[in-house]
Design an enzyme around this catalytic site. Sequence first.
Site, PDB file in Angstrom:
ATOM      1  N   GLU A  61       0.811  -1.223   0.000  1.00 11.74           N
ATOM      2  CA  GLU A  61       0.000   0.000   0.000  1.00 11.74           C
ATOM      3  C   GLU A  61       0.848   1.279   0.000  1.00 11.74           C
ATOM      4  O   GLU A  61       0.308   2.365  -0.217  1.00 11.74           O
ATOM      5  CB  GLU A  61      -0.947  -0.002   1.210  1.00 11.74           C
ATOM      6  CG  GLU A  61      -2.014  -1.082   1.106  1.00 11.74           C
ATOM      7  CD  GLU A  61      -2.867  -1.242   2.353  1.00 11.74           C
ATOM      8  OE1 GLU A  61      -4.078  -1.426   2.221  1.00 11.74           O
ATOM      9  OE2 GLU A  61      -2.309  -1.190   3.469  1.00 11.74           O
ATOM     10  N   GLY A 113     -12.530  -3.806   2.170  1.00  4.79           N
ATOM     11  CA  GLY A 113     -13.596  -4.737   1.779  1.00  4.79           C
ATOM     12  C   GLY A 113     -14.841  -3.929   1.418  1.00  4.79           C
ATOM     13  O   GLY A 113     -15.176  -2.965   2.102  1.00  4.79           O
ATOM     14  N   ILE A 170     -12.977  -8.567   8.154  1.00  2.00           N
ATOM     15  CA  ILE A 170     -14.380  -9.000   8.031  1.00  2.00           C
ATOM     16  C   ILE A 170     -14.489 -10.001   6.882  1.00  2.00           C
ATOM     17  O   ILE A 170     -14.126  -9.703   5.740  1.00  2.00           O
ATOM     18  CB  ILE A 170     -15.317  -7.785   7.779  1.00  2.00           C
ATOM     19  CG1 ILE A 170     -15.096  -6.698   8.851  1.00  2.00           C
ATOM     20  CG2 ILE A 170     -16.771  -8.235   7.728  1.00  2.00           C
ATOM     21  CD1 ILE A 170     -15.363  -7.119  10.270  1.00  2.00           C
ATOM     22  N   GLU A 227      -7.855   0.773   9.574  1.00  2.00           N
ATOM     23  CA  GLU A 227      -7.017   1.913  10.011  1.00  2.00           C
ATOM     24  C   GLU A 227      -7.683   3.286   9.906  1.00  2.00           C
ATOM     25  O   GLU A 227      -7.423   4.156  10.748  1.00  2.00           O
ATOM     26  CB  GLU A 227      -5.698   1.969   9.203  1.00  2.00           C
ATOM     27  CG  GLU A 227      -4.780   0.790   9.401  1.00  2.00           C
ATOM     28  CD  GLU A 227      -5.155  -0.415   8.538  1.00  2.00           C
ATOM     29  OE1 GLU A 227      -5.820  -0.214   7.492  1.00  2.00           O
ATOM     30  OE2 GLU A 227      -4.826  -1.557   8.919  1.00  2.00           O
ATOM     31  N   ASP A 262     -11.931  -6.984  -1.871  1.00  2.00           N
ATOM     32  CA  ASP A 262     -12.797  -8.138  -1.559  1.00  2.00           C
ATOM     33  C   ASP A 262     -14.144  -7.586  -1.113  1.00  2.00           C
ATOM     34  O   ASP A 262     -14.297  -6.376  -0.952  1.00  2.00           O
ATOM     35  CB  ASP A 262     -12.173  -9.000  -0.438  1.00  2.00           C
ATOM     36  CG  ASP A 262     -11.939  -8.197   0.816  1.00  2.00           C
ATOM     37  OD1 ASP A 262     -10.834  -7.662   0.975  1.00  2.00           O
ATOM     38  OD2 ASP A 262     -12.872  -8.051   1.624  1.00  2.00           O
TER      39      ASP A 262
END
Length: 231
Positions: free
Chosen positions: A11, A77, A155, A176, A199
């Site tokens: 990232e 997500g 999750i 975060e 995702d």
Amino acid sequence: MIGIIGAMAVEVDGLIEAMEEKTPETISRMTFWRGTLGGAACVVAQCGAGKVNAAVCAQTMILRFGAEIVINTGVAGGVGSRDVRIGDLVVASAVVQHDYDTTPIDGDKGRDLPLLGVSAIETDDRVSGLLAACAKETYGGGVHRGVIATGDQFISGRDRLHEIAARTGAIACEMEGGSIGQACALAGVPFAVLRAISDNADDNAVDDFPKFAAESARKSIALLLEALPRL
Ligand code: ADE
């Protein structure tokens, strides 16, 4: 000075590679790279996953490096909306911490963050607007603006993600942004969160995340590099 935080190497590494005149400094086991990106003075760091590390990193950027804006970049997500797909970009309008809960002792006020008195922290409108506008101009896929939910959990199940979406109205979840927002709000520093979906936080998330995280993280970095000269 613009502070840029990502949790995982993938990232932030592209940003550190693109940085000019850079110097590293390690504080609290985190390496802070100071230099310029597209002519803008920046400090970039990888904080590691989770709320505590992210808040420590944001606080360090503000107090030790003089960050006047903090931007959190990375993957998330997709939550609660069929329109938010893997590969899409999400710019947070606000961040909430889905796992902050003192309702057993505080009732309705038990989701409000201490000293701030709100459960949702709004991101900076100018910076977020610019990121979203830049994304719409340069990115061919979906671009969304909405609430991002943060917690110290990956999750990966429909029940949990539906509960989070219904309670917070979030369109994406990560680990975060909410705590970076909290550290920035406490210090009175504007912040923004830019994420690319890796995702759907559902039963397939454990398979999807390793497949799509690197590619999505690169999208978030590419957009940030486009937007930085305009900030
Ligand atoms: N970051 C990317 N995908 C995530 C998920 N499903 N849960 C928490 N953080 C994430």
